[in-house]
Design a protein around this motif. Structure first.
Motif, short mmCIF file in Angstrom:
data_model
loop_
_atom_site.label_atom_id
_atom_site.label_comp_id
_atom_site.label_asym_id
_atom_site.label_seq_id
_atom_site.Cartn_x
_atom_site.Cartn_y
_atom_site.Cartn_z
N VAL A 511 61.00 -34.61 13.43
CA VAL A 511 60.21 -34.32 12.67
C VAL A 511 59.04 -33.20 13.09
O VAL A 511 58.12 -32.92 12.90
CB VAL A 511 59.36 -35.70 13.04
CG1 VAL A 511 57.61 -36.16 12.58
CG2 VAL A 511 59.99 -36.72 11.74
N GLN A 515 56.58 -30.80 11.79
CA GLN A 515 55.30 -30.40 11.78
C GLN A 515 55.04 -29.28 11.81
O GLN A 515 53.28 -28.79 11.64
CB GLN A 515 55.07 -31.54 12.65
CG GLN A 515 55.22 -33.29 11.76
CD GLN A 515 54.36 -34.28 12.50
OE1 GLN A 515 54.58 -34.18 13.28
NE2 GLN A 515 53.87 -35.02 11.57
N GLY A 562 57.54 -39.58 9.43
CA GLY A 562 58.45 -38.91 8.96
C GLY A 562 58.30 -38.77 7.31
O GLY A 562 58.75 -38.11 7.32
#
Length: 642
Positions: A511, A515, A562
């Protein structure tokens, strides 16, 4: 004739039993306050809101919704009440607009109980405000009138309630927000409006040449970051929500055969709007869901009116002591009951007509559904093949109402998942669990999780979905066997504290990396070599067993962050067993869509808020369809070049 009001205008009300209908086009909170002659609200008990929806003579919706129906009986209000203010507010802290300038102008209509519109008001000219006093019902010289207000408040409900003199305005606003947040966690999300520019990029599957061919269903959801590998060599990863092409006109919709004179139109599968048959069927299912919700709402409202009228007529008939005994009193009571039965019978006839039409439509639609929308007992699964394209939605169960339990509406959720799922394994969480022992309840919850995971695996292309399982104590090994035997798991179920820590660390790192790539606009080369860019689903069994504080924080992080980058959570948990953590887990439960492993009426629709009975998507007893489908998925995954 309906009076179309402008701000500040008033209009007399011909009756005292009314319905206030709100249409906002986006979920809003509807509330009402009861004020004195000066319009001051003196106590918390004079505010009707989703957390306390019923007051004498007043009832509001129990959750945020795009449409509301508020019931008002002006004669039943306390004598000190001279004003009823109808309030609208945008939910705070939930996805969606935060000011009224970003939404369509809300529309408010006051109607009689028979649906006859008395007055209406469109709230135009709103800007940064997040709460507004829409209309006011007020008493003047013994008669009631409605006034269009349209007064907005940038400070939200707290500022609005404080302006009306409520000393506990902040606490009440917080209680409303708490109730709305809980309502969101149990609500079935309505399909969002369609967008116009929908394109989609997919990696070609084995044996495919070029880009995926042909237009696919339009995706009406707003963008959300979900990693998808770009076609080509070394190009940037497309982190946008998968889109569907709409560059060519949609094929013509099916045409219903002509009906006999006086008969309703014959239903046809796929006669809703859409750019493909899948999208038409999706929209048709949602139309059936909404039609059933509103038909039952009209019936229940008519029955409530008939019951209220019966009580009033009995009160009038028996108000004179001389009529309480003897034939005159008996005759008055019998006449009142006959009128009540006539009203209910007429309402039931109208409902039965709607139910018959919806049942006929369901009998046509169910056999035509593709695998993603079909039950396990649908013959379409006999010809199942691992797909090359992701469908727009997935069926995760059925919904029905007590007025017609046999009429099952597919519960469809959009793909990719926007929020995680929580399958309640507790014995006190739903009514049917009270008849099960703890091991049975937990076993059914695991079976439901396996069925949901199997459906997700079945509708994704083989290389675009990865499944992980955490089973800290190994308690679900036997029931997880369909997943382990078929080879669809990325690794054997993780066990023990070390296994929990390893899986959570790997997914939280994924994650974080995606990101960072999204924020930097980086390409595929920026991600670590060999990183799995497929969407990830993590099944967590027997939570919170095996979780320490660090693992708990990682799980909450995955639940919150998520879904936007393609990591999804499916929890199997008993909320009471996790109560030792106190309120720290409240945000986790609210972020997940709660499902039950046995039928339970815990879900609400976004229109009128009925309590719908949910039934999980379990395969028929003795059927091997689930294992056969998983076997094909496992073979396709094994054959995919790494």
């Amino acid at each position: 004739m309906t009076a179309e009001l402008v701000r500040g205008q008033n209009h007399p009300l011909p009756g005292t039993r009314l319905e206030i209908r709100v249409s906002a086009g986006t979920p809003v909170v509807a509330a009402a306050t009861l004020g004195d002659e000066q319009g001051r609200v003196r106590a918390v008990e004079q505010v009707a809101h989703p957390g306390s929806p019923t007051l004498p003579g007043l009832e509001v919706s129990r959750q945020a919704a795009a449409d509301h129906r508020l019931a008002v009986d002006l004669e039943a209000l306390d004598e000190g009440v001279h004003r009823v203010n109808v309030l609208l507010a945008l939910p705070f802290g939930t996805p969606g607009p935060s000011r009224f300038a970003a939404v369509a102008a809300p529309f408010v209509a006051v109607t009689g109980l028979d649906g006859t519109e008395i007055a209406s008001f469109t709230l135009t000219g709103l800007g940064v405000e997040s709460a507004v006093v829409a209309v006011e019902l007020y008493r003047r010289q013994g008669a009631w009138k409605i006034r269009a207000i349209g007064q907005g408040y940038e400070g939200g409900l707290a500022a609005l309630l404080a302006d009306q003199g409520l000393a506990e305005a902040g606490q009440v606003a917080a209680a409303i927000q708490e109730a709305v947040t809980l309502g969101v966690s149990r609500s079935v999300s309505a399909p969002p409006p369609r967008t116009s520019d929908d394109t989609r990029v997919r990696t070609p599957g084995p044996g495919a040449t070029g880009a995926p061919g042909g237009p696919a269903p339009a995706d009406p959801e707003p963008p959300a970051a979900v990693p998808q590998q770009a076609v080509g060599d070394g190009g940037p990863i497309n982190y946008a929500h998968p889109r569907r092409q709409t560059s060519t006109p949609p094929p013509p919709a099916p045409v219903a055969p002509p009906a006999a004179p006086g008969e309703p139109a014959r239903p046809v599968a796929g006669d809703a709007s859409g750019w493909s048959m899948d999208e038409r069927l999706y929209n048709q299912v949602w139309g059936m869901f909404e039609d059933l919700a509103r038909a039952v709402a009209a019936y229940r409202s008519a029955v409530d009116f008939a019951d209220s009228r019966l009580e009033q007529e009995l009160d009038r008939a028996l108000s004179d002591p001389r009529d309480r005994l003897g034939s005159s009193g008996d005759r008055a009571r019998e006449e009142a009951r006959v009128k009540r039965e006539e009203l209910v019978d007429r309402a039931r006839e109208a409902l039965d007509r709607d139910l018959a039409q919806l049942t006929a439509e369901s009998e046509v639609v169910e056999p035509a559904l593709p695998p993603a929308y079909a039950r396990w007992d649908n013959p379409v699964w006999h010809g199942y093949r691992v797909p090359m394209e992701l469908p727009m939605a997935l069926r995760i169960g059925d919904l029905h109402l007590p007025e017609q339990p046999q009429l099952r509406i597919p519960m469809l959720i959009r793909l990719p998942l926007e929020r995680g799922l929580w399958i309640d394994s507790g014995r006190s969480g739903f009514e049917a669990a009270a008849f099960l022992d703890p091991d049975q309840a937990k076993g059914l919850a695991v079976d439901t999780a396996v069925a949901v995971a199997a459906r997700l695996l079945a509708v994704y292309p083989a290389h675009e979905f990865t499944l992980h399982v955490i089973d800290p104590a190994g308690a679900a090994a036997a029931r997880l066997a369909p997943l382990t035997r078929s080879g669809v798991l990325a690794a054997p179920p993780a066990a023990g504290a070390a296994g929990v820590s390893e899986v959570l660390a790997r997914l939280t790192e994924r994650v974080d990396l995606v990101q960072m790539a999204v924020r930097a606009g980086a390409g595929v080369d920026a991600l670590p070599p060999g990183m799995d860019t497929a969407e990830q689903l993590l099944i967590v069994n027997d939570f919170p067993h095996g979780f320490d504080d660090r693992a708990l924080n990682q799980l909450r992080y995955l639940a919150d962050e998520g879904p936007s980058v393609g990591v999804h959570l499916l929890m199997i948990a008993d909320r009471e067993e996790a109560s030792e953590y106190g309120p720290v887990l409240q945000p986790l439960w609210r972020s997940l869509l709660r499902l039950t492993p046995a039928p339970d009426d815990h879900l609400a629709d976004p229109w009128v808020g009925h309590a719908w009975t949910y039934e999980p998507p379990l395969a028929p007893s003795g059927s091997r369809v689930l294992e056969q489908v998983l076997g094909q998925v496992g073979e396709a995954r094994a054959a995919w070049p790494r």
